[in-house]
Design an enzyme around this catalytic site. Structure first.
Site, PDB file in Angstrom:
ATOM      1  N   MET A  27       0.838  -1.203   0.000  1.00 32.72           N
ATOM      2  CA  MET A  27       0.000   0.000   0.000  1.00 32.72           C
ATOM      3  C   MET A  27       0.874   1.254   0.000  1.00 32.72           C
ATOM      4  O   MET A  27       0.403   2.352   0.338  1.00 32.72           O
ATOM      5  CB  MET A  27      -0.944  -0.012   1.204  1.00 32.72           C
ATOM      6  CG  MET A  27      -1.886  -1.213   1.162  1.00 32.72           C
ATOM      7  SD  MET A  27      -3.426  -0.961   2.069  1.00 32.72           S
ATOM      8  CE  MET A  27      -2.796  -0.703   3.717  1.00 32.72           C
ATOM      9  N   ALA A  29       4.048   3.940   1.022  1.00 32.99           N
ATOM     10  CA  ALA A  29       4.747   4.416   2.235  1.00 32.99           C
ATOM     11  C   ALA A  29       5.820   3.378   2.581  1.00 32.99           C
ATOM     12  O   ALA A  29       5.889   2.856   3.703  1.00 32.99           O
ATOM     13  CB  ALA A  29       3.792   4.667   3.393  1.00 32.99           C
ATOM     14  N   HIS A  34       9.337  -3.530   3.355  1.00 38.21           N
ATOM     15  CA  HIS A  34       8.959  -3.717   1.948  1.00 38.21           C
ATOM     16  C   HIS A  34      10.198  -4.021   1.100  1.00 38.21           C
ATOM     17  O   HIS A  34      10.152  -4.838   0.186  1.00 38.21           O
ATOM     18  CB  HIS A  34       8.282  -2.448   1.408  1.00 38.21           C
ATOM     19  CG  HIS A  34       7.019  -2.063   2.110  1.00 38.21           C
ATOM     20  ND1 HIS A  34       6.912  -0.911   2.850  1.00 38.21           N
ATOM     21  CD2 HIS A  34       5.807  -2.668   2.185  1.00 38.21           C
ATOM     22  CE1 HIS A  34       5.680  -0.810   3.334  1.00 38.21           C
ATOM     23  NE2 HIS A  34       4.987  -1.867   2.959  1.00 38.21           N
ATOM     24  N   GLN A  58     -10.406  -2.762   2.024  1.00 36.67           N
ATOM     25  CA  GLN A  58      -9.946  -3.425   3.246  1.00 36.67           C
ATOM     26  C   GLN A  58      -9.969  -2.519   4.474  1.00 36.67           C
ATOM     27  O   GLN A  58      -9.519  -2.923   5.542  1.00 36.67           O
ATOM     28  CB  GLN A  58      -8.566  -4.046   3.047  1.00 36.67           C
ATOM     29  CG  GLN A  58      -7.422  -3.060   2.924  1.00 36.67           C
ATOM     30  CD  GLN A  58      -6.134  -3.767   2.517  1.00 36.67           C
ATOM     31  OE1 GLN A  58      -5.993  -4.274   1.417  1.00 36.67           O
ATOM     32  NE2 GLN A  58      -5.180  -3.811   3.441  1.00 36.67           N
ATOM     33  N   GLN A 145       5.485 -11.845   6.912  1.00 34.91           N
ATOM     34  CA  GLN A 145       5.005 -12.571   8.085  1.00 34.91           C
ATOM     35  C   GLN A 145       4.455 -11.587   9.140  1.00 34.91           C
ATOM     36  O   GLN A 145       3.701 -11.968  10.018  1.00 34.91           O
ATOM     37  CB  GLN A 145       6.205 -13.367   8.633  1.00 34.91           C
ATOM     38  CG  GLN A 145       5.932 -14.250   9.810  1.00 34.91           C
ATOM     39  CD  GLN A 145       4.988 -15.387   9.486  1.00 34.91           C
ATOM     40  OE1 GLN A 145       5.063 -15.963   8.396  1.00 34.91           O
ATOM     41  NE2 GLN A 145       4.106 -15.695  10.410  1.00 34.91           N
ATOM     42  N   VAL A 173      10.864  -7.342   9.492  1.00 31.46           N
ATOM     43  CA  VAL A 173      12.011  -6.449   9.706  1.00 31.46           C
ATOM     44  C   VAL A 173      11.658  -5.495  10.855  1.00 31.46           C
ATOM     45  O   VAL A 173      10.554  -4.939  10.887  1.00 31.46           O
ATOM     46  CB  VAL A 173      12.343  -5.661   8.423  1.00 31.46           C
ATOM     47  CG1 VAL A 173      13.479  -4.677   8.669  1.00 31.46           C
ATOM     48  CG2 VAL A 173      12.689  -6.619   7.294  1.00 31.46           C
ATOM     49  N   SER A 182       6.482  -0.443  10.198  1.00 29.56           N
ATOM     50  CA  SER A 182       5.129  -0.341   9.665  1.00 29.56           C
ATOM     51  C   SER A 182       4.958   1.051   9.079  1.00 29.56           C
ATOM     52  O   SER A 182       5.509   2.027   9.614  1.00 29.56           O
ATOM     53  CB  SER A 182       4.113  -0.549  10.794  1.00 29.56           C
ATOM     54  OG  SER A 182       2.838  -0.036  10.408  1.00 29.56           O
ATOM     55  N   SER A 183       4.194   1.136   8.006  1.00 29.83           N
ATOM     56  CA  SER A 183       3.920   2.450   7.408  1.00 29.83           C
ATOM     57  C   SER A 183       3.240   3.354   8.430  1.00 29.83           C
ATOM     58  O   SER A 183       3.360   4.580   8.365  1.00 29.83           O
ATOM     59  CB  SER A 183       3.022   2.295   6.191  1.00 29.83           C
ATOM     60  OG  SER A 183       3.648   1.462   5.236  1.00 29.83           O
TER      61      SER A 183
HETATM   62  P1  AMP Z   1       1.491  -2.946   3.485  1.00 32.06           P
HETATM   63  O1  AMP Z   1       2.052  -1.926   2.568  1.00 32.06           O
HETATM   64  O2  AMP Z   1       1.510  -2.549   4.929  1.00 32.06           O
HETATM   65  O3  AMP Z   1       0.157  -3.468   3.025  1.00 32.06           O
HETATM   66  O4  AMP Z   1       2.469  -4.189   3.420  1.00 32.06           O
HETATM   67  C1  AMP Z   1       2.860  -4.744   2.194  1.00 32.06           C
HETATM   68  C2  AMP Z   1       3.622  -6.001   2.459  1.00 32.06           C
HETATM   69  O5  AMP Z   1       4.777  -5.697   3.253  1.00 32.06           O
HETATM   70  C3  AMP Z   1       2.818  -7.045   3.239  1.00 32.06           C
HETATM   71  O6  AMP Z   1       3.081  -8.333   2.705  1.00 32.06           O
HETATM   72  C4  AMP Z   1       3.356  -6.886   4.632  1.00 32.06           C
HETATM   73  O7  AMP Z   1       3.226  -8.064   5.401  1.00 32.06           O
HETATM   74  C5  AMP Z   1       4.807  -6.562   4.375  1.00 32.06           C
HETATM   75  N1  AMP Z   1       5.425  -5.897   5.522  1.00 32.06           N
HETATM   76  C6  AMP Z   1       4.923  -4.831   6.222  1.00 32.06           C
HETATM   77  N2  AMP Z   1       5.732  -4.528   7.258  1.00 32.06           N
HETATM   78  C7  AMP Z   1       6.767  -5.406   7.217  1.00 32.06           C
HETATM   79  C8  AMP Z   1       7.932  -5.625   8.031  1.00 32.06           C
HETATM   80  N3  AMP Z   1       8.210  -4.868   9.088  1.00 32.06           N
HETATM   81  N4  AMP Z   1       8.774  -6.639   7.679  1.00 32.06           N
HETATM   82  C9  AMP Z   1       8.513  -7.426   6.606  1.00 32.06           C
HETATM   83  N5  AMP Z   1       7.430  -7.266   5.806  1.00 32.06           N
HETATM   84  C10 AMP Z   1       6.567  -6.282   6.109  1.00 32.06           C
END
Ligand code: AMP
Length: 286
Positions: A27, A29, A34, A58, A145, A173, A182-183
Site C-alpha cells: 500500500m 509508504a 517492503h 480493506q 510474516q 524487519v 510499519s507504514s
Molecule cells: P502494506 O504496505 O503494509 O500493506 O504491506 C505490504 C507487504 O509488506 C505485506 O506483505 C506486509 O506483510 C509486508 N510488511 C509490512 N511490514 C513489514 C515488516 N516490518 N517486515 C517485513 N514485511 C513487512
C-alpha cells in the site's frame, strides 16, 4: 532498464515481459520491510512488479483510509534503488468498476482474531490480492510474516481456489529496539512509540516460555505493565495455518500475535514459536 510506472491495466499489459514474474503487493509508504520483500522477489524472478495501491475495500468505515500515508515519489525512488522493473499504481476506479458484484470471502477464518476487530477487512484484502494476481499474472508473490493472518489467508485462498501462484513468506524487519517496521509508525508520537515498544517486548517475554499458558501469561504481564499508554486489542497464541488458539498440550509451530493502539495508531505484531512435546513440569524451563 529503467523503472516502468504502470498507472492502469493497459500500461500493465504493455509492461509485461517474458520469463518469471514476481509480485510484491503493497500500500506504499515503503520502508525497509517492503525492501526486504523486493529483494526476495528479485532473487526469484526475471521481472519484479511492485503494486502500490491503498485498497479502499480493506478499510472499515471508522479506519484510517483517508489519512493512510501516501508517499509515491519517495516510493518510486526506493523501487528504483531495489532494481524493481514495474510499479503498478492504479486508481481505485480502475481496480473497482461501479458495476462490480463478485468478491472473495475469507470464510470463518477471516472473522476471528484480527478479523474480529476489523469486520470485512480480510474479504477486502483477498479480493484485491486475487485481482492483482489476475492482472499481473505472477509466478511468485511475496508477503510479510508481519501480517501473519493475512499471509495464512492468502495461502488458504491459493489452495482453496487453485490459484497458480507460489506464495513466499518473508520475515518481519524490525527497528534495533524491536519495533516492527510499519507504514503507520510515522504517526507515533515519542510517547506513543515508547508504549508501542511493549508489543515486541511482550512477544519476546512470551517466546522465552515453553507452555502455552505461561507464554500467554508472560506476554500479558508486559502488556499490562504498559497500560494505559497502550490499549490492547488482543493477545493470542494460535495455530499458524488456522489462527485458532492452541491447546495446552499442542506441539508444533505456533504464532503469538498481538494488536494494540498506541495513541490513535493501531499496531500489530507477532512471533513464530515452536512448541515441543517434551516440555512440561518446571524442569523444562531452563
Ligand atoms: P502494506 O504496505 O503494509 O500493506 O504491506 C505490504 C507487504 O509488506 C505485506 O506483505 C506486509 O506483510 C509486508 N510488511 C509490512 N511490514 C513489514 C515488516 N516490518 N517486515 C517485513 N514485511 C513487512
Amino acid at each position: 532498464m529503467d523503472l516502468i510506472v504502470a498507472r492502469n491495466r493497459e500500461d500493465l499489459v504493455k509492461a509485461r515481459a517474458g520469463g518469471e514474474v514476481a509480485l510484491v503487493p503493497t500500500m506504499g509508504a515503503l520502508h525497509e520491510g517492503h525492501r526486504s520483500l523486493m529483494r526476495l522477489a528479485r532473487a526469484r524472478a526475471d521481472q519484479v512488479v511492485v503494486s502500490i495501491f491503498v485498497n479502499p475495500l480493506q478499510f472499515g468505515p471508522n479506519e484510517d483510509f483517508s489519512r493512510y500515508p501516501r508517499t509515491f515519489d519517495a516510493d518510486l525512488e526506493i523501487c528504483r534503488a531495489e532494481g524493481v522493473d514495474v510499479v503498478f499504481h492504479p486508481a481505485a476506479e480502475d481496480i473497482y468498476r461501479p458495476e462490480r458484484q463478485v468478491s472473495v470471502s475469507s470464510g470463518e477464518m477471516g472473522t476471528i482474531v484480527e478479523g474480529a476487530s476489523r469486520p470485512g477487512h480480510f474479504d477486502g484484502v483477498l479480493t484485491v490480492v486475487l485481482k492483482l494476481f489476475n492482472l499481473v499474472q505472477p509466478h511468485v508473490a511475496v508477503f510479510g510474516q508481519k501480517d501473519a493472518q493475512q499471509l495464512a489467508l492468502i495461502r488458504r485462498m491459493v489452495a482453496d481456489l487453485d490459484v497458480p501462484v507460489e506464495i513466499v513468506g518473508a520475515p518481519t524487519v524490525r527497528e534495533p529496539d524491536g519495533l516492527a517496521l510499519s507504514s503507520r509508525n510515522r504517526y507515533l508520537s515519542a510517547s506513543d512509540r515508547q508504549g508501542a515498544l511493549a508489543l515486541s517486548r511482550a512477544l519476546r517475554a512470551g517466546a522465552a516460555e515453553a507452555a502455552p499458558s505461561r507464554i500467554r501469561a508472560a506476554a500479558q504481564a508486559v502488556l499490562d505493565a504498559a497500560q494505559p499508554e497502550l490499549a490492547v486489542d488482543y493477545l493470542v497464541l494460535v495455530d499458524p495455518a488456522t489462527f485458532t488458539e492452541v491447546s495446552e498440550s499442542y506441539a508444533g509451530p505456533a504464532i503469538l500475535a498481538v494488536a494494540a493502539k498506541a495513541g490513535n495508531t493501531r499496531l500489530i505484531d507477532n512471533v513464530t514459536l515452536t512448541l515441543n512435546r517434551a516440555r512440561g513440569g518446571l524442569s523444562s524451563e531452563s
